[in-house]
Design a protein around this motif. Structure first.
Motif, PDB file in Angstrom:
ATOM      1  N   GLY A   1       0.810  -1.216   0.000  1.00  0.00           N
ATOM      2  CA  GLY A   1       0.000   0.000   0.000  1.00  0.00           C
ATOM      3  C   GLY A   1       0.840   1.261   0.000  1.00  0.00           C
ATOM      4  O   GLY A   1       0.426   2.308  -0.501  1.00  0.00           O
TER       5      GLY A   1
ATOM      6  N   TRP B   1      -6.760  -2.444   2.478  1.00  0.00           N
ATOM      7  CA  TRP B   1      -6.350  -3.843   2.349  1.00  0.00           C
ATOM      8  C   TRP B   1      -7.442  -4.718   2.921  1.00  0.00           C
ATOM      9  O   TRP B   1      -7.788  -4.597   4.087  1.00  0.00           O
ATOM     10  CB  TRP B   1      -5.033  -4.053   3.094  1.00  0.00           C
ATOM     11  CG  TRP B   1      -4.631  -5.482   3.275  1.00  0.00           C
ATOM     12  CD1 TRP B   1      -4.570  -6.169   4.444  1.00  0.00           C
ATOM     13  CD2 TRP B   1      -4.188  -6.396   2.282  1.00  0.00           C
ATOM     14  NE1 TRP B   1      -4.120  -7.449   4.252  1.00  0.00           N
ATOM     15  CE2 TRP B   1      -3.883  -7.611   2.912  1.00  0.00           C
ATOM     16  CE3 TRP B   1      -4.030  -6.318   0.904  1.00  0.00           C
ATOM     17  CZ2 TRP B   1      -3.414  -8.731   2.234  1.00  0.00           C
ATOM     18  CZ3 TRP B   1      -3.548  -7.433   0.232  1.00  0.00           C
ATOM     19  CH2 TRP B   1      -3.258  -8.621   0.886  1.00  0.00           C
TER      20      TRP B   1
ATOM     21  N   TRP C   1      -6.081  -5.080  -2.690  1.00  0.00           N
ATOM     22  CA  TRP C   1      -5.772  -3.676  -2.463  1.00  0.00           C
ATOM     23  C   TRP C   1      -6.729  -2.814  -3.280  1.00  0.00           C
ATOM     24  O   TRP C   1      -7.030  -3.137  -4.426  1.00  0.00           O
ATOM     25  CB  TRP C   1      -4.357  -3.359  -2.929  1.00  0.00           C
ATOM     26  CG  TRP C   1      -3.270  -3.746  -2.002  1.00  0.00           C
ATOM     27  CD1 TRP C   1      -2.340  -4.716  -2.199  1.00  0.00           C
ATOM     28  CD2 TRP C   1      -2.966  -3.148  -0.751  1.00  0.00           C
ATOM     29  NE1 TRP C   1      -1.484  -4.773  -1.144  1.00  0.00           N
ATOM     30  CE2 TRP C   1      -1.853  -3.816  -0.234  1.00  0.00           C
ATOM     31  CE3 TRP C   1      -3.528  -2.118   0.005  1.00  0.00           C
ATOM     32  CZ2 TRP C   1      -1.278  -3.495   0.987  1.00  0.00           C
ATOM     33  CZ3 TRP C   1      -2.956  -1.805   1.220  1.00  0.00           C
ATOM     34  CH2 TRP C   1      -1.843  -2.494   1.697  1.00  0.00           C
TER      35      TRP C   1
END
Lengths: 201, 376
Positions: B218, B297, B276
């Motif tokens: 991320g 997530w 994601w």
């Protein structure tokens, strides 16, 4: 750069469960099957404790190896599983996260595992005795059993259900006790984890 | 001989180690394991001197062969000596005698196969086949009869058969364990963001804490998103940029696709890209407006339900000093766009911000303390 992640906990837990199961099964087999062979039409009883330990080790190890092979064939993570099952498995293995679906699936799998391991133990013990002591003799040698004393006499396969029942019930009892002990260990672990590593939401 | 002795007499301390070595060499019988190892050494030296590849491999086979036979022989002799002196290694509960020599010999054979790419090509197949090869090495002597014949399985006695059964099952179990370890590595390759997480609750795996723990995917996603937004609003004036930012929820799908393509590739290299997702919100506040970029997530994590990485970017009018007429300095953006540090609601995920102040032992010690005694 990979983190060093090893399934050492899995190895430790499995060794522990194996030792518990072997100890319990050896005791039960020795107690149940060391009776006088002339009373019941039994195959060779494990007379010595050492033999019962060896039988227990062989069967439990066989059950474990067969379990691993089934795991690698069906639950192996190389895209055989559908995606959500795979995610649930990864969640369970790495993070100990349970959903309702995971819990029911696990309970189902434990039931199947219990009966499957019982079957593997039973036929494994039969196979072991066959490997150790040779193929079963034919049915006509029944009368010669009493004179053979300690040596092993195998029955014809069609007589198997009756003759091998003491062995089967001993294995059933042993497996039930062993699984109870394993569940107790897992429960202890659950309590330990709830105390030391609670899930923070 | 006497002159030699007289010579030695004067130089005893120097010649003593040489004497020792000489005595060792003279003590080697012709048909023994030491000879075998020396032959192997000779073969390795020849191998080093040869340049041609095919001939090298040929001599290498001999070198490996003598090495394996020599070590096995030597270890066997040691075992026989220990057996006579009754000093063998026994497993206490089961009464099994554990021999370690087949494992060492098996390891050497595995390495030999590996160096020739003979069924074994990488570390994974090497480790998985090592117990099986050791099993063959351990079981083979029981099948030997005097003369070049092999015993049939039915000619072994009961104890030997039982030993073989247990030995082979243990070897298979070890192979399964090694294979499981490699499958865990496979999973981690497909889900690298999980390495940033903590495995403390796991019943299966243990993570050795390393210095540079990876950050979840991320983080590069947010960096890429921030860069894309910055590039997009750079040529615009402040009003136009603000308008564009106010409409950012409609831009989210394209931003999402672009960011994922940049980080994971197209088609995605990693399986975790499906978990994601990027989201963006624009909040008008005083004194500066805020663009909230979030990387969400929704996959496996120690936090139930996943976690969110968030980055706040402040968008506002620049301080007065930097408003200068463009005089060949290039376009100066007429506003300010600063992004702050990435924050997250995940308590145990490494975001790279923690500096290496504590070493891994300290971190491990801290991680196994009970929760209530840890300062938060």
């Amino acid at each position: 750069m990979f983190a060093i992640v090893l399934p050492l906990k899995a190895f430790a837990y499995q060794s522990l469960f194996l030792l518990i199961a072997i100890a319990i099964e050896a005791t039960v087999l020795y107690q149940r099957l060391s009776q006088d062979s002339r009373k019941s039409l039994d195959p060779s009883p494990p007379i010595t404790p050492k033999q019962s330990v060896q039988y227990a080790t062989s069967t439990q190890l066989l059950a474990t190896v067969v379990g691993w092979l089934v795991f690698f064939m069906f639950f192996s993570t190389t895209r055989i599983l559908p995606s959500d099952l795979r995610v649930a498995l990864i969640d369970f293995v790495f993070f100990d996260q349970w959903t309702e679906g995971t819990a029911t699936l696990l309970i189902l799998i434990s039931f199947v595992t219990f009966f499957a391991s019982l079957a593997v133990n039973h036929f494994g013990l039969l196979g072991l005795k066959r490997i150790l002591y040779g193929a079963p003799k034919s049915a006509e040698d029944d009368s010669g059993e009493a004179s053979e004393g300690e040596s092993d006499v195998f029955r014809d396969l069609r007589k198997e259900p009756r003759d091998f029942q003491p062995q089967f019930s001993a294995l059933l009892f042993a497996n039930a006790l062993a699984y109870t002990a394993i569940l107790a260990v897992l429960l202890l672990r659950l309590l330990f984890m709830a105390y030391y590593h609670p899930i923070s939401v | 001989m006497n002159a030699f002795k007289a010579f030695k007499f004067n130089l005893k301390p120097v010649t003593r180690p040489f004497e020792h070595v000489q005595k060792q060499f003279q003590g080697i019988k012709a048909f023994s394991w030491q000879t075998c190892l020396l032959l192997s050494l000779l073969a390795w030296c020849v191998c080093l001197l040869i340049q041609a590849e095919g001939l090298r491999k040929f001599v290498g086979v001999f070198a490996w062969f003598f090495l394996i036979v020599g070590t096995d022989w030597g270890l066997l002799e040691q075992e026989l000596k220990a057996r006579k002196a009754d000093k063998e290694f026994k497993v206490p509960l089961l009464g099994l005698k554990l021999r370690y020599s087949p494992w060492i010999t098996g390891a050497l054979i595995t390495l030999a196969f590996w160096s020739y790419d003979f069924f074994i090509t990488d570390a994974r197949s090497a480790l998985v086949s090592w117990p099986i090869i050791s099993l063959v090495v351990a079981a083979f002597p029981r099948f030997l009869k005097p003369g070049p014949k092999l015993k049939h399985f039915s000619e072994l006695d009961v104890a030997a058969r039982q030993d073989l059964v247990i030995l082979s099952l243990i070897a298979l179990l070890l192979s399964c364990w090694f294979e499981f370890g490699f499958q865990i590595q496979d999973i981690l390759q497909q889900y690298p963001s999980m390495q940033a997480d903590s495995f403390a609750r796991s019943a299966f795996v243990v993570q050795a804490p390393i210095k540079n723990q990876p950050v979840p995917r991320g983080v590069p996603m947010l960096e890429q998103a921030q860069r894309l937004v910055r590039d997009r609003i750079a040529p615009l004036s402040w009003n136009e940029a603000r308008q564009w930012l106010q409409n950012i929820p409609s831009q989210v799908p394209t931003l999402n696709a672009q960011v994922k393509e940049a980080v994971f590739g197209n088609p995605p290299r990693l399986e975790e890209s499906q978990f994601w997702s990027l989201s963006a919100q624009f909040k008008e506040e005083i004194p500066d407006d805020r663009l909230i970029l979030q990387a969400i997530w929704r996959g496996p994590s120690s936090q139930p339900g996943g976690y969110v990485l968030q980055q706040n970017c402040l968008f506002g009018k620049p301080p007065l000093q930097s408003i200068t007429p463009s005089s060949g300095l290039g376009a100066i953006t007429p506003y300010r766009f600063d992004c702050q540090r990435i924050i997250s609601n995940a308590k145990r995920v490494n975001l790279g911000g923690r500096g290496p102040q504590e070493n891994f032992l300290q971190r491990w010690w801290r991680s196994i303390q009970p929760r209530f005694s840890r300062e938060r």
